[in-house]
Structure formats: structure tokens, C-alpha cells
Design a protein around this motif. Structure first.
Motif, PDB file in Angstrom:
ATOM      1  N   ILE A  67     -26.864  22.843 -19.737  1.00 52.48           N
ATOM      2  CA  ILE A  67     -28.133  22.460 -20.362  1.00 52.48           C
ATOM      3  C   ILE A  67     -28.256  23.067 -21.754  1.00 52.48           C
ATOM      4  O   ILE A  67     -28.653  22.388 -22.714  1.00 52.48           O
ATOM      5  CB  ILE A  67     -29.315  22.889 -19.470  1.00 52.48           C
ATOM      6  CG1 ILE A  67     -29.360  22.028 -18.200  1.00 52.48           C
ATOM      7  CG2 ILE A  67     -30.636  22.772 -20.224  1.00 52.48           C
ATOM      8  CD1 ILE A  67     -30.441  22.442 -17.222  1.00 52.48           C
ATOM      9  N   SER A  68     -27.915  24.338 -21.887  1.00 52.20           N
ATOM     10  CA  SER A  68     -28.035  24.982 -23.208  1.00 52.20           C
ATOM     11  C   SER A  68     -27.056  24.372 -24.206  1.00 52.20           C
ATOM     12  O   SER A  68     -27.393  24.207 -25.387  1.00 52.20           O
ATOM     13  CB  SER A  68     -27.800  26.490 -23.074  1.00 52.20           C
ATOM     14  OG  SER A  68     -26.534  26.773 -22.505  1.00 52.20           O
ATOM     15  N   ALA A  69     -25.855  24.006 -23.759  1.00 52.36           N
ATOM     16  CA  ALA A  69     -24.897  23.367 -24.668  1.00 52.36           C
ATOM     17  C   ALA A  69     -25.397  21.992 -25.098  1.00 52.36           C
ATOM     18  O   ALA A  69     -25.300  21.623 -26.281  1.00 52.36           O
ATOM     19  CB  ALA A  69     -23.535  23.249 -23.994  1.00 52.36           C
ATOM     20  N   GLY A  70     -25.940  21.224 -24.152  1.00 51.55           N
ATOM     21  CA  GLY A  70     -26.482  19.916 -24.505  1.00 51.55           C
ATOM     22  C   GLY A  70     -27.647  20.022 -25.470  1.00 51.55           C
ATOM     23  O   GLY A  70     -27.741  19.254 -26.443  1.00 51.55           O
ATOM     24  N   ALA A  71     -28.550  20.992 -25.224  1.00 54.70           N
ATOM     25  CA  ALA A  71     -29.686  21.191 -26.122  1.00 54.70           C
ATOM     26  C   ALA A  71     -29.216  21.612 -27.512  1.00 54.70           C
ATOM     27  O   ALA A  71     -29.798  21.203 -28.528  1.00 54.70           O
ATOM     28  CB  ALA A  71     -30.632  22.235 -25.540  1.00 54.70           C
ATOM     29  N   THR A  72     -28.163  22.425 -27.578  1.00 56.87           N
ATOM     30  CA  THR A  72     -27.626  22.847 -28.877  1.00 56.87           C
ATOM     31  C   THR A  72     -27.064  21.669 -29.647  1.00 56.87           C
ATOM     32  O   THR A  72     -27.266  21.553 -30.867  1.00 56.87           O
ATOM     33  CB  THR A  72     -26.540  23.913 -28.674  1.00 56.87           C
ATOM     34  OG1 THR A  72     -27.101  25.039 -27.984  1.00 56.87           O
ATOM     35  CG2 THR A  72     -25.962  24.370 -30.005  1.00 56.87           C
ATOM     36  N   ILE A  73     -26.374  20.774 -28.952  1.00 57.05           N
ATOM     37  CA  ILE A  73     -25.839  19.580 -29.621  1.00 57.05           C
ATOM     38  C   ILE A  73     -26.970  18.738 -30.203  1.00 57.05           C
ATOM     39  O   ILE A  73     -26.898  18.260 -31.335  1.00 57.05           O
ATOM     40  CB  ILE A  73     -24.990  18.760 -28.626  1.00 57.05           C
ATOM     41  CG1 ILE A  73     -23.719  19.536 -28.256  1.00 57.05           C
ATOM     42  CG2 ILE A  73     -24.622  17.406 -29.220  1.00 57.05           C
ATOM     43  CD1 ILE A  73     -22.906  18.891 -27.160  1.00 57.05           C
ATOM     44  N   VAL A  74     -28.036  18.550 -29.415  1.00 60.77           N
ATOM     45  CA  VAL A  74     -29.189  17.785 -29.907  1.00 60.77           C
ATOM     46  C   VAL A  74     -29.797  18.459 -31.133  1.00 60.77           C
ATOM     47  O   VAL A  74     -30.088  17.810 -32.150  1.00 60.77           O
ATOM     48  CB  VAL A  74     -30.247  17.630 -28.799  1.00 60.77           C
ATOM     49  CG1 VAL A  74     -31.531  17.001 -29.344  1.00 60.77           C
ATOM     50  CG2 VAL A  74     -29.702  16.786 -27.650  1.00 60.77           C
ATOM     51  N   ALA A  75     -30.014  19.778 -31.049  1.00 69.10           N
ATOM     52  CA  ALA A  75     -30.625  20.507 -32.161  1.00 69.10           C
ATOM     53  C   ALA A  75     -29.759  20.458 -33.410  1.00 69.10           C
ATOM     54  O   ALA A  75     -30.264  20.278 -34.533  1.00 69.10           O
ATOM     55  CB  ALA A  75     -30.883  21.959 -31.749  1.00 69.10           C
ATOM     56  N   VAL A  76     -28.450  20.613 -33.248  1.00 67.94           N
ATOM     57  CA  VAL A  76     -27.546  20.588 -34.400  1.00 67.94           C
ATOM     58  C   VAL A  76     -27.542  19.208 -35.050  1.00 67.94           C
ATOM     59  O   VAL A  76     -27.567  19.089 -36.287  1.00 67.94           O
ATOM     60  CB  VAL A  76     -26.130  21.003 -33.973  1.00 67.94           C
ATOM     61  CG1 VAL A  76     -25.121  20.713 -35.076  1.00 67.94           C
ATOM     62  CG2 VAL A  76     -26.094  22.488 -33.619  1.00 67.94           C
TER      63      VAL A  76
END
Length: 263
Positions: A67-76
Motif C-alpha cells: 500500500i505504501s509503495a502504491g501510494a508513493t507511486i501515485v504521489a510521485v
């Protein structure tokens, strides 16, 4: 320290990837006595519903890190897009986008995420989108600052004068030279996303409580802390280690990629 922390994160990622293979029991099966202590059969004991805690912690690594990796991709992606447009275009567009960033930063991200989670309901995908949608602002500012500086350099001006398309100038000439600070910022976003995801689950506003994320494991262990202290301690320690390691990796990348910090 950064290299050591990178090794720890790689181990956690490997555990997350191989979770289905290395879990000793079904993480969802309620087949044992509740709150059993550590033993040869259950290294971390069992939870309040009789599920093997080690299996749930291992699967929790996949859930929380995923979840944190997916959220980071979205934020980036959002931060890069906003920062590139603002920094390269300048003028009115830059001012409007930066005022949007200021507006979003004026509200606490966690508070906004909680409001949206309560009013709309959440699942894994919506949690990823929510966390990512409220963690791109600092990256957008950083990207804008890099583009404002790099677009004035001689090689970019020469490319413009030579008729090179704008998209090619951005992707081939400016963005690669701005990637150092962006990568560093992404590691801090990853740490923050892991923290926010755990907080949401612990407060009961995250993903379904039966999904064994580390935050849910902490939430479920509140009533059994004195009877089975390992239930909250292990996921809490893993969360702390993962977040610290991500921050140390970010510091190390900053030293390695930013010439101002090179010795």
C-alpha cells in the motif's frame, strides 16, 4: 548506515514477495487457541482469534509495504506532473499551481484523509489513492524549483533554439538532471505513506480489520497487550524499523546524489 538500512528493506521486500510461500500457517485460519504464548509451533504465539501471529506479520509486510509503495507511486506521479508544468511553463500557470499546492498544504493531510475515509468508505485501492493524493505537494515544489533552475541553462536554451520539441526537452534534457533530489524525496514520501497507512488502520479507518496489515495487527492487539505482549510489539517494531530505514536511505541518497553534500 544507509547501506545497512537498504539491506533491511530488501529483506522486508523479499519477505513480502514470498509471503505465500514462507508463512507457516494460513494467516486467516482460526484453528488454534487464542493468545497462546510463543512456542516451537507458533514462534510469536497466536492472536485473540487463534490465528498464527507470525503468519499474519509476514503477510502484513506485503499489505503495508504494498500500500505504501502504491501510494508513493501515485504521489510521485502527481508531484512530478504539477512540478514540471509549473516550473517549465512559469507565469500565470506557475502561480495558479503553486497556490493550489499552498491550499492543500494548509490542511493537515491525515485529517483530510480521515474525513474522506469516513464519508466514502475505503478499500486497498482507495487507501492507496487517498494517501498518494495528499502527499505530492512537497515533491511538486521540489520539482518546480529544479525545473526553474535547469530550464535556464545553456544546453536547454540551445535545444529550444534548435527547435527541439518541448516534450523532448523536458524528458530528455531537464528531468534526468533533476532526478537526484526527486528520488531522495520519494524515499521520504514512502516512509510517510507507511506511517499514515498504519495510523489509519490502527484508528479503524483503514482497510478491513481482518486483513493483516501491521496497523491492523496493532489495532487488534489492544485488548490483549498484557496477556500477549508480542502481538503489538512485533508489528510496532517492524513499522519503526521500516520507517527509520527508509529515512536513513533517503539521507544516504541525498549525500550520494546531491553535489552540495558530497565530501
Amino acid at each position: 548506515m544507509a547501506a545497512l538500512c537498504l539491506g533491511v528493506i530488501l529483506v522486508l521486500i523479499l519477505v513480502a514477495i514470498l509471503a505465500d510461500v514462507i508463512t507457516p500457517y494460513n494467516p486467516y485460519a482460526q484453528t488454534f487457541d487464542p493468545t497462546l504464548g510463543p512456542s516451537a509451533q507458533h514462534w510469536l504465539g497466536t492472536d485473540e482469534l487463534g490465528r498464527d501471529e507470525l503468519s499474519r506479520v509476514i503477510l502484513g509486510a506485503r499489505i503495508s509495504l504494498g500500500i505504501s509503495a502504491g501510494a508513493t507511486i501515485v504521489a510521485v506521479c502527481i508531484g512530478l506532473l504539477v512540478g514540471m508544468i509549473a516550473g517549465y511553463t512559469g507565469g500565470v500557470v506557475d502561480n495558479l499551481l503553486m497556490r493550489l499546492v499552498d491550499l492543500v498544504l494548509a490542511f493537515p493531510a491525515l485529517f483530510l484523509i480521515l474525513i474522506v475515509a469516513v464519508t466514502t468508505g475505503v478499500n486497498v485501492l482507495s487507501i492507496i489513492l487517498l494517501i498518494g493524493a495528499f502527499n505530492w505537494m512537497y515533491l511538486a515544489r521540489l520539482t518546480r524549483a529544479e525545473f526553474l533552475q535547469l530550464k535556464e541553462l545553456d544546453y536547454v536554451q540551445a535545444a529550444r533554439a534548435g527547435g527541439v520539441p518541448t516534450a523532448r526537452i523536458i524528458w530528455r534534457h531537464i528531468l534526468p538532471n533533476a532526478m537526484g533530489p526527486i528520488i531522495v524525496s520519494a524515499t521520504f514520501i514512502l516512509a510517510g505513506a507507511l506511517y499514515v497507512e498504519a495510523v489509519l488502520d490502527f484508528l479503524g479507518f483503514g482497510i478491513s480489520p481482518d486483513i493483516p496489515s501491521w496497523g491492523n495487527l496493532l489495532n487488534g492487539a489492544q485488548d490483549t497487550f498484557y496477556d500477549a505482549p508480542l502481538l503489538p510489539v512485533v508489528p510496532g517494531v517492524l513499522l519503526t524499523i521500516a520507517i527509520l530505514c527508509m529515512n536513513f536511505i533517503g539521507d544516504g541518497l541525498r549525500d550520494a546524489l546531491d553535489p552540495r553534500y558530497m565530501r
